[in-house]
Design a protein around this motif. Structure first.
Motif, PDB file in Angstrom:
ATOM      1  N   MET A 150      46.047  45.798  24.766  1.00  0.00           N
ATOM      2  CA  MET A 150      45.693  45.007  26.296  1.00  0.00           C
ATOM      3  C   MET A 150      45.039  43.301  26.264  1.00  0.00           C
ATOM      4  SD  MET A 150      42.135  45.957  28.798  1.00  0.00           S
ATOM      5  CE  MET A 150      40.642  45.011  27.580  1.00  0.00           C
ATOM      6  N   SER A 151      45.671  42.758  26.881  1.00  0.00           N
ATOM      7  CA  SER A 151      45.506  41.287  26.644  1.00  0.00           C
ATOM      8  C   SER A 151      43.237  41.422  26.306  1.00  0.00           C
ATOM      9  CB  SER A 151      45.633  40.034  27.527  1.00  0.00           C
ATOM     10  OG  SER A 151      44.839  39.225  27.745  1.00  0.00           O
TER      11      SER A 151
ATOM     12  N   VAL B 281      34.778  41.777  38.342  1.00  0.00           N
ATOM     13  CA  VAL B 281      34.328  41.390  39.171  1.00  0.00           C
ATOM     14  C   VAL B 281      34.110  42.672  39.818  1.00  0.00           C
ATOM     15  CG1 VAL B 281      34.608  39.314  41.372  1.00  0.00           C
ATOM     16  CG2 VAL B 281      35.966  39.466  39.210  1.00  0.00           C
ATOM     17  N   TRP B 282      32.932  42.272  41.138  1.00  0.00           N
ATOM     18  CA  TRP B 282      32.739  43.427  41.959  1.00  0.00           C
ATOM     19  C   TRP B 282      33.765  42.491  43.825  1.00  0.00           C
ATOM     20  CZ3 TRP B 282      31.145  48.572  41.846  1.00  0.00           C
ATOM     21  CH2 TRP B 282      30.708  48.785  40.036  1.00  0.00           C
ATOM     22  N   ASP B 283      34.499  43.330  43.761  1.00  0.00           N
ATOM     23  CA  ASP B 283      34.667  43.390  45.527  1.00  0.00           C
ATOM     24  C   ASP B 283      34.374  43.786  46.338  1.00  0.00           C
ATOM     25  OD1 ASP B 283      35.996  40.697  44.321  1.00  0.00           O
ATOM     26  OD2 ASP B 283      38.011  42.054  43.656  1.00  0.00           O
TER      27      ASP B 283
ATOM     28  N   ARG C 162      40.802  40.954  36.836  1.00  0.00           N
ATOM     29  CA  ARG C 162      41.479  40.771  37.947  1.00  0.00           C
ATOM     30  C   ARG C 162      42.529  39.523  36.577  1.00  0.00           C
ATOM     31  NH1 ARG C 162      37.575  36.532  42.693  1.00  0.00           N
ATOM     32  NH2 ARG C 162      37.244  38.812  43.190  1.00  0.00           N
ATOM     33  N   ALA C 163      41.819  39.074  35.598  1.00  0.00           N
ATOM     34  CA  ALA C 163      42.981  38.937  34.634  1.00  0.00           C
ATOM     35  C   ALA C 163      43.918  40.241  33.767  1.00  0.00           C
ATOM     36  CB  ALA C 163      42.607  38.520  32.876  1.00  0.00           C
ATOM     37  N   GLN C 164      43.570  41.381  34.652  1.00  0.00           N
ATOM     38  CA  GLN C 164      44.431  42.856  34.476  1.00  0.00           C
ATOM     39  C   GLN C 164      45.278  42.500  35.348  1.00  0.00           C
ATOM     40  OE1 GLN C 164      45.057  42.868  30.946  1.00  0.00           O
ATOM     41  NE2 GLN C 164      43.170  42.121  30.525  1.00  0.00           N
TER      42      GLN C 164
ATOM     43  N   PRO D 119      50.460  43.661  29.002  1.00  0.00           N
ATOM     44  CA  PRO D 119      51.209  45.041  28.777  1.00  0.00           C
ATOM     45  C   PRO D 119      49.975  46.048  30.286  1.00  0.00           C
ATOM     46  CG  PRO D 119      49.533  44.457  27.278  1.00  0.00           C
ATOM     47  CD  PRO D 119      49.516  42.890  27.863  1.00  0.00           C
ATOM     48  N   LEU D 120      49.027  45.875  30.790  1.00  0.00           N
ATOM     49  CA  LEU D 120      48.910  46.407  31.759  1.00  0.00           C
ATOM     50  C   LEU D 120      49.621  46.236  33.312  1.00  0.00           C
ATOM     51  CD1 LEU D 120      45.218  46.143  31.297  1.00  0.00           C
ATOM     52  CD2 LEU D 120      46.528  48.703  30.377  1.00  0.00           C
TER      53      LEU D 120
END
Length: 261
Positions: free
Chosen positions: A1-2, A8-10, A23-25, A154-155
């Motif tokens: 994983m990067s 973030v809670w959405d 959100r980065a994944q 990768p994710l």
């Protein structure tokens, strides 16, 4: 994983449910909402007659589909499984935040390894024939491993391409854990429809209802929603096409209803 993270809670819009996303994944998209709502419609129709039931979401990712099913249906239990431990950890935090302990759970499992892992989290002594489930949902990777360019993340790559589980793996797993007459709900790309039908019938999942989804009513189909029945009769029904956007780029009335807006 990067190494980069953007947690973030959405707000989901489904009742008061919140979801923790990186959100980065990966973040869930409209296809998950389409599938969850599509499945909920059939599940509610059947559960009115059968009472309670259990559903499993394959490749659950952020865990949004179990949350949608928990909100839109009266299912007793919803289990989300994913090969990525990181996603399962985030989804479990969402489950706890939404106070869904005992009803929603998330587990790490690799569909390409078969039903043995599913037996493990049902309980080592479980009789799998008596523990099969009523419903299965799946929003799998849309592209074959050699069918599109790899993502450096990768994710995200595993979510797009069949690098950790093929269409056949997901359909076989679904067929093995479903009860006779159990129902399978799948979203995929129309260009893979021949592959989808072959994979479904090879594991005794008979397509019964199909709905094409396009960006606009004038556009070509972008997604296909398929409802299949284990050991079901051969009688495929075409449902009314669905458009996501109006000509001005706003959501159609049906999409707004799906998002409960």
């Amino acid at each position: 994983m990067s190494g980069k993270r953007e947690l973030v809670w959405d707000e989901t819009g489904f009742g008061s449910f919140k979801i923790l996303q990186d959100r980065a994944q990966f973040s869930y998209g409209v296809d998950a909402v389409l599938l969850g709502t599509f499945a909920a419609g059939f599940i509610n129709g059947r559960c009115n007659a059968m009472g309670t039931g259990t559903a499993v979401d394959l490749g659950t990712g952020t865990g949004i589909i179990p949350l949608i099913l928990a909100h839109k249906t009266h299912l007793t239990k919803v289990i989300g499984i994913d090969v990525e431990k990181y996603f399962v950890e985030l989804a479990t935090k969402s489950m706890k935040e939404n106070r869904l302990e005992g009803r929603v759970s998330y587990k790490v499992a690799d569909v390409s390894k078969g039903i043995g892992l599913f037996r493990n989290f049902l309980g080592r002594r479980a009789d799998i024939s008596s523990k099969r489930v009523d419903f299965v949902t799946c929003n799998p990777p849309y592209f074959k491993a050699d069918g599109s360019m790899a993502s450096p993340n990768p994710l995200k790559d595993a979510a797009r391409r069949e690098t950790k589980g093929t269409l056949e793996d997901f359909c076989k797993f679904a067929g093995e854990i479903l009860k006779p007459d159990g129902e399978f709900f799948l979203i995929h790309r129309p260009e893979r429809l021949a592959d989808v039908f072959c994979a479904l019938r090879s594991t005794k999942l008979e397509p019964r209802d199909m709905r094409m989804v396009s960006s606009t009513m004038e556009g070509i189909p972008k997604f296909v929603l398929i409802h299949s029945v284990k050991d079901g009769g051969q009688n495929l029904r075409w449902l009314k096409p669905l458009a996501i956007y109006e000509k001005d780029g706003t959501y159609t009335r049906e999409l707004l209803e799906m998002y409960e807006k």
